[in-house]
Design a protein around this motif. Structure first.
Motif, PDB file in Angstrom:
ATOM      1  N   PHE A 254       0.845  -1.199   0.000  1.00 56.00           N
ATOM      2  CA  PHE A 254       0.000   0.000   0.000  1.00 56.00           C
ATOM      3  C   PHE A 254       0.888   1.260   0.000  1.00 56.00           C
ATOM      4  O   PHE A 254       0.932   1.988   0.993  1.00 56.00           O
ATOM      5  N   PRO A 255       1.600   1.511  -1.090  1.00 57.33           N
ATOM      6  CA  PRO A 255       2.555   2.635  -1.126  1.00 57.33           C
ATOM      7  C   PRO A 255       1.919   3.998  -0.901  1.00 57.33           C
ATOM      8  O   PRO A 255       2.550   4.890  -0.311  1.00 57.33           O
ATOM      9  N   SER A 256       0.669   4.165  -1.300  1.00 56.56           N
ATOM     10  CA  SER A 256       0.022   5.463  -1.122  1.00 56.56           C
ATOM     11  C   SER A 256      -0.292   5.760   0.341  1.00 56.56           C
ATOM     12  O   SER A 256      -0.555   6.899   0.723  1.00 56.56           O
ATOM     13  N   GLU A 257      -0.247   4.708   1.175  1.00 55.85           N
ATOM     14  CA  GLU A 257      -0.561   4.857   2.603  1.00 55.85           C
ATOM     15  C   GLU A 257       0.700   4.782   3.478  1.00 55.85           C
ATOM     16  O   GLU A 257       0.612   4.607   4.687  1.00 55.85           O
ATOM     17  N   LYS A 258       1.869   4.910   2.843  1.00 53.64           N
ATOM     18  CA  LYS A 258       3.133   4.707   3.554  1.00 53.64           C
ATOM     19  C   LYS A 258       3.250   5.564   4.815  1.00 53.64           C
ATOM     20  O   LYS A 258       3.586   5.064   5.894  1.00 53.64           O
ATOM     21  N   GLN A 259       2.963   6.850   4.685  1.00 55.81           N
ATOM     22  CA  GLN A 259       3.093   7.758   5.825  1.00 55.81           C
ATOM     23  C   GLN A 259       2.151   7.374   6.965  1.00 55.81           C
ATOM     24  O   GLN A 259       2.531   7.371   8.140  1.00 55.81           O
ATOM     25  N   ALA A 260       0.925   7.023   6.602  1.00 53.85           N
ATOM     26  CA  ALA A 260      -0.061   6.632   7.618  1.00 53.85           C
ATOM     27  C   ALA A 260       0.335   5.322   8.297  1.00 53.85           C
ATOM     28  O   ALA A 260       0.116   5.149   9.505  1.00 53.85           O
ATOM     29  N   ILE A 261       0.918   4.398   7.527  1.00 54.84           N
ATOM     30  CA  ILE A 261       1.358   3.106   8.091  1.00 54.84           C
ATOM     31  C   ILE A 261       2.472   3.326   9.107  1.00 54.84           C
ATOM     32  O   ILE A 261       2.466   2.748  10.211  1.00 54.84           O
ATOM     33  N   ASN A 262       3.452   4.167   8.749  1.00 50.49           N
ATOM     34  CA  ASN A 262       4.549   4.462   9.682  1.00 50.49           C
ATOM     35  C   ASN A 262       4.018   5.086  10.965  1.00 50.49           C
ATOM     36  O   ASN A 262       4.450   4.738  12.068  1.00 50.49           O
ATOM     37  N   GLN A 263       3.065   6.011  10.827  1.00 47.56           N
ATOM     38  CA  GLN A 263       2.480   6.652  12.003  1.00 47.56           C
ATOM     39  C   GLN A 263       1.678   5.657  12.831  1.00 47.56           C
ATOM     40  O   GLN A 263       1.658   5.724  14.067  1.00 47.56           O
ATOM     41  N   TYR A 264       1.037   4.706  12.159  1.00 48.65           N
ATOM     42  CA  TYR A 264       0.239   3.680  12.846  1.00 48.65           C
ATOM     43  C   TYR A 264       1.104   2.883  13.820  1.00 48.65           C
ATOM     44  O   TYR A 264       0.724   2.682  14.982  1.00 48.65           O
ATOM     45  N   PHE A 265       2.286   2.448  13.361  1.00 46.09           N
ATOM     46  CA  PHE A 265       3.140   1.651  14.245  1.00 46.09           C
ATOM     47  C   PHE A 265       3.720   2.494  15.376  1.00 46.09           C
ATOM     48  O   PHE A 265       3.959   1.973  16.484  1.00 46.09           O
ATOM     49  N   LYS A 266       3.946   3.788  15.119  1.00 47.76           N
ATOM     50  CA  LYS A 266       4.372   4.672  16.213  1.00 47.76           C
ATOM     51  C   LYS A 266       3.256   4.799  17.253  1.00 47.76           C
ATOM     52  O   LYS A 266       3.498   4.751  18.460  1.00 47.76           O
ATOM     53  N   ASP A 267       2.028   4.941  16.762  1.00 41.92           N
ATOM     54  CA  ASP A 267       0.881   5.069  17.666  1.00 41.92           C
ATOM     55  C   ASP A 267       0.646   3.788  18.456  1.00 41.92           C
ATOM     56  O   ASP A 267       0.275   3.830  19.630  1.00 41.92           O
ATOM     57  N   VAL A 268       0.851   2.642  17.811  1.00 39.30           N
ATOM     58  CA  VAL A 268       0.694   1.355  18.497  1.00 39.30           C
ATOM     59  C   VAL A 268       1.636   1.280  19.693  1.00 39.30           C
ATOM     60  O   VAL A 268       1.243   0.882  20.801  1.00 39.30           O
ATOM     61  N   ARG A 269       2.887   1.692  19.495  1.00 37.58           N
ATOM     62  CA  ARG A 269       3.867   1.644  20.592  1.00 37.58           C
ATOM     63  C   ARG A 269       3.536   2.662  21.685  1.00 37.58           C
ATOM     64  O   ARG A 269       3.654   2.365  22.874  1.00 37.58           O
TER      65      ARG A 269
END
Length: 224
Positions: free
Chosen positions: A2-17
């Motif tokens: 999902f390359p168009s969602e790259k920024q949101a994915i990175n933020q998701y894992f930061k939020d998970v932690r």
């Protein structure tokens, strides 16, 4: 994927932690005496809104691709609530738990019980199998013991008495089955409770070894 969602994915894992840390601090604060617990809770207030939002609302605020959203919540069966009902904190705890893979003890989960039983017995306790709890014995509004029925042999009933009685079958079964005269105010609350989700576990035996069939002990979630 999902390359168009790259920024949101990175933020998701930061939020998970971040939310996982929030949950751990919150749980820790509940163990502390007042007013120390209040100080911890006030300091932890910053991440509360995100942690206690629903998983669905969090995903909708971050992602556009519905397939990606479904993929990220594909293990909600582990905590038993669909994304519209679960707190993001609960979802984050499960995701964070598996970030570095899953583990189990050599010899299977039964080795945990086998290692604990000798310690309990060493200190005068006993671990009994094939004993069904029938009733928590109550006297003067205090639990003083448990009446059990042997499920093998002559199936006789036995009473055990102790200064502390702990039930781990949940509030509903404890007060509707094990305590004969539960307080009316508790029963009124239990009548409002909804049934939880049910699950069936199916064990399959293969003629070949798992390794020969391509399984290496990993966990598979299969969806349509």
């Amino acid at each position: 994927k999902f390359p168009s969602e790259k920024q949101a994915i990175n933020q998701y894992f930061k939020d998970v932690r971040k939310v996982t840390k929030w949950s751990m601090l919150y749980s820790f604060s509940r163990l502390l005496p007042f007013p120390i617990s209040a100080i911890f809770e006030r300091g932890n207030k910053l991440g509360e809104a995100k942690a206690l939002s629903t998983t669905q609302s969090y995903l909708n605020s971050r992602f556009k691709d519905n397939t990606l959203k479904a993929l990220l919540v594909s293990q909600w069966g582990d905590y038993g609530l669909p994304p519209c009902d679960s707190a993001f904190a609960l979802h984050a705890l499960i995701v964070n738990h598996y970030l570095h893979g899953g583990y189990y003890p050599e010899g299977g989960s039964e080795t945990i019980a086998k290692s604990i039983a000798p310690i309990i017995e060493k200190h005068g306790g006993a671990c009994l199998i094939n004993h069904e709890a029938v009733e928590i014995i109550v006297k003067n509004n205090s639990a003083i013991g448990v009446r059990v029925k042997q499920t093998t042999g002559d199936q006789q009933e036995i009473e055990f008495f102790a200064p502390v009685v702990i039930s781990n079958v949940g509030a509903y079964l404890t007060f509707t089955r094990l305590i004969k005269k539960a307080p009316s105010e508790i029963m009124a609350q239990l009548e409002k409770a909804n049934n939880g989700a049910s699950a069936v576990t199916l064990y399959i035996g293969f003629k070949e070894s798992p390794e020969k069939l391509g399984f290496k002990g990993e966990n598979h979630w299969v969806y349509q």
